[in-house]
Scaffold this active site. Structure first.
Site, mmCIF file in Angstrom:
data_model
loop_
_atom_site.group_PDB
_atom_site.id
_atom_site.type_symbol
_atom_site.label_atom_id
_atom_site.label_comp_id
_atom_site.label_asym_id
_atom_site.label_seq_id
_atom_site.Cartn_x
_atom_site.Cartn_y
_atom_site.Cartn_z
ATOM 1 N N ASN A 116 44.912 37.058 70.910
ATOM 2 C CA ASN A 116 46.137 37.428 70.459
ATOM 3 C C ASN A 116 46.364 35.707 70.168
ATOM 4 O O ASN A 116 47.520 35.138 69.663
ATOM 5 C CB ASN A 116 47.013 38.374 70.622
ATOM 6 C CG ASN A 116 46.884 38.281 72.542
ATOM 7 O OD1 ASN A 116 46.760 38.984 72.921
ATOM 8 N ND2 ASN A 116 48.264 37.812 72.422
ATOM 9 N N CYS B 226 54.580 39.520 73.704
ATOM 10 C CA CYS B 226 54.418 41.008 75.102
ATOM 11 C C CYS B 226 54.983 39.909 76.017
ATOM 12 O O CYS B 226 55.097 40.821 77.355
ATOM 13 C CB CYS B 226 53.749 41.879 74.478
ATOM 14 S SG CYS B 226 53.469 42.929 73.258
ATOM 15 N N GLN C 95 45.346 42.039 66.256
ATOM 16 C CA GLN C 95 44.752 41.233 65.660
ATOM 17 C C GLN C 95 44.076 40.607 64.294
ATOM 18 O O GLN C 95 44.148 39.927 63.832
ATOM 19 C CB GLN C 95 45.228 39.888 66.693
ATOM 20 C CG GLN C 95 46.525 39.634 67.272
ATOM 21 C CD GLN C 95 47.987 39.197 67.399
ATOM 22 O OE1 GLN C 95 47.011 39.283 65.733
ATOM 23 N NE2 GLN C 95 48.368 39.591 67.410
#
Length: 387
Positions: free
Chosen positions: A153, A331, A183
């Site tokens: 990612n 995140c 992803q």
């Protein structure tokens, strides 16, 4: 003026089709588990969405429990990993293989499993390439699960999970294979069968669906052998694998977005690849380094290294000009420290601290890429450089 949004790996805009599906599902207030007319209408919406996502994964005639809806990709990862690890109370095989650059939704679960006595082997991914020799050495009869992300990612590296899973099955018969494909989903063409994956995680909000919806593909053979158990107990929804009344508006929107995107997947991949190539060439022309994976890469992610300018400084400079990019995984925004994924890729701590991620979608344009390049060039000339 609308912002130029180039942070699609963090989340994507809700598509009109998804929004309309949500509205229609909100008007259908029945519980999909109810047997009356309104409940059956809700169940039909649920089944339509499930069929749409199944089609995009190359699945036909779904077995009960083969595609389980969850609240997000993170929950789907936890169900895959914890549900497999704890399927048996005692194990003679307790080794799990993963990579050193997984998303926190996998890495943090691995950390917990490690505390619980499982042996976790993290395979190196330097340059965005799986270390197959290290993997080969790690495989033995103690390995019962291997989990490797499909697309990183942060760097966009496209890992050769097909080769890794094939090697694992040769050396560790009976191994269960999982890939976090969040992803890669609808950015690369694949199916669970083409990867050799028993478990595949996908998420709605990375493909113009809403936040708060994910899904896990489960090989029916695992269900039959009871090699995966639920982690959320309750009313037995989703074939008993994920209890809790389903989020019908979110799931319906997920299905609608996939139904719109999947038929044009090849064209969208080609478009994003063209934009990615234009961005890379433009960055290199103005003296900005690009972390190009040594192997394959996804068409929508570019990670760049600014010349002695901290990523946060350039991020705010671009944001003030209406351009949205990221300094890394959304995140991990609230976590302290340097990106594990970039260090695993081979970046120094200084390079990682001067990195930005640009992530594309099929609606981005060449004009937006050119505007980003112009703004980065302006920032290079005006921002204070670190020493």
């Amino acid at each position: 003026m609308n912002p130029i949004y180039l942070d699609n790996s963090a989340t994507t805009a809700l598509s009109p089709a998804a929004k309309q599906a949500m509205i229609e599902a909100m008007d259908c207030y029945g519980n999909p588990s109810s047997l009356h007319t309104v409940g059956r209408t809700a169940a039909a919406m649920l089944n339509t969405a499930r069929a749409s996502i199944a089609t995009s994964l190359g699945l036909r005639r779904l077995a009960p429990g083969e595609l389980v809806f969850t609240s997000c990709g993170s929950e789907a990862n936890s169900l895959a990993l914890l549900g497999t690890a704890y399927a048996k109370a005692r194990r003679t095989a307790n080794r799990i293989i993963t990579t050193d650059s997984e998303h926190p939704a996998v890495e943090n679960v691995m950390g917990q499993l490690e505390k619980d006595g499982f042996e976790i082997i993290r395979i190196a991914t330097r340059g965005g390439v799986l270390d197959m020799e290290q993997l080969d050495r790690a495989l033995n009869d103690r390995v019962f699960m291997i989990s490797m992300m499909m697309v990183n990612n942060e760097t966009g590296a496209l890992y050769d999970v097909k080769r890794a899973f094939s090697l694992a099955r040769t050396r560790s018969p009976g191994v269960i294979t999982h890939t976090d494909a969040v992803q890669g989903y609808l950015k690369c063409r694949f199916t669970p069968a083409s990867l050799g994956a028993d478990l595949v995680t996908v998420s709605a909000h990375k493909v113009h669906g809403p936040k708060g919806v994910g899904a896990l593909y489960i090989n029916p053979a695992l269900l039959k052998a009871k090699q995966i158990v639920p982690r959320l107990l309750g009313g037995g929804q989703e074939n008993g694998l994920r209890s809790g009344t389903e989020n019908l508006p979110g799931i319906a929107a997920f299905g609608a977005s996939v139904a719109e995107l999947y038929p044009r997947l090849d064209g969208d991949i080609a478009h994003m690849s063209t934009l990615r190539d234009r961005l890379i060439a433009g960055l290199q022309a103005i003296g900005v380094g690009v972390k190009l994976p040594a192997g394959a890469s996804a068409p929508h992610i570019v990670n760049l290294t600014l010349p002695n300018i901290k990523s946060e400084v350039m991020l705010h400079f671009l944001d003030a000009r209406g351009i949205c990019v990221s300094a890394g995984s959304a995140c991990s925004t609230h976590a302290r420290g340097i990106s594990r994924a970039l260090l695993a890729f081979g970046a120094t701590e200084r390079e990682a601290d001067c990195s930005l991620r640009v992530s594309l979608c099929e609606t981005n344009t060449q004009e937006e890429i050119d505007a980003l390049l112009a703004a980065v060039g302006e920032g290079l000339a005006s921002l204070i450089r670190i020493k």
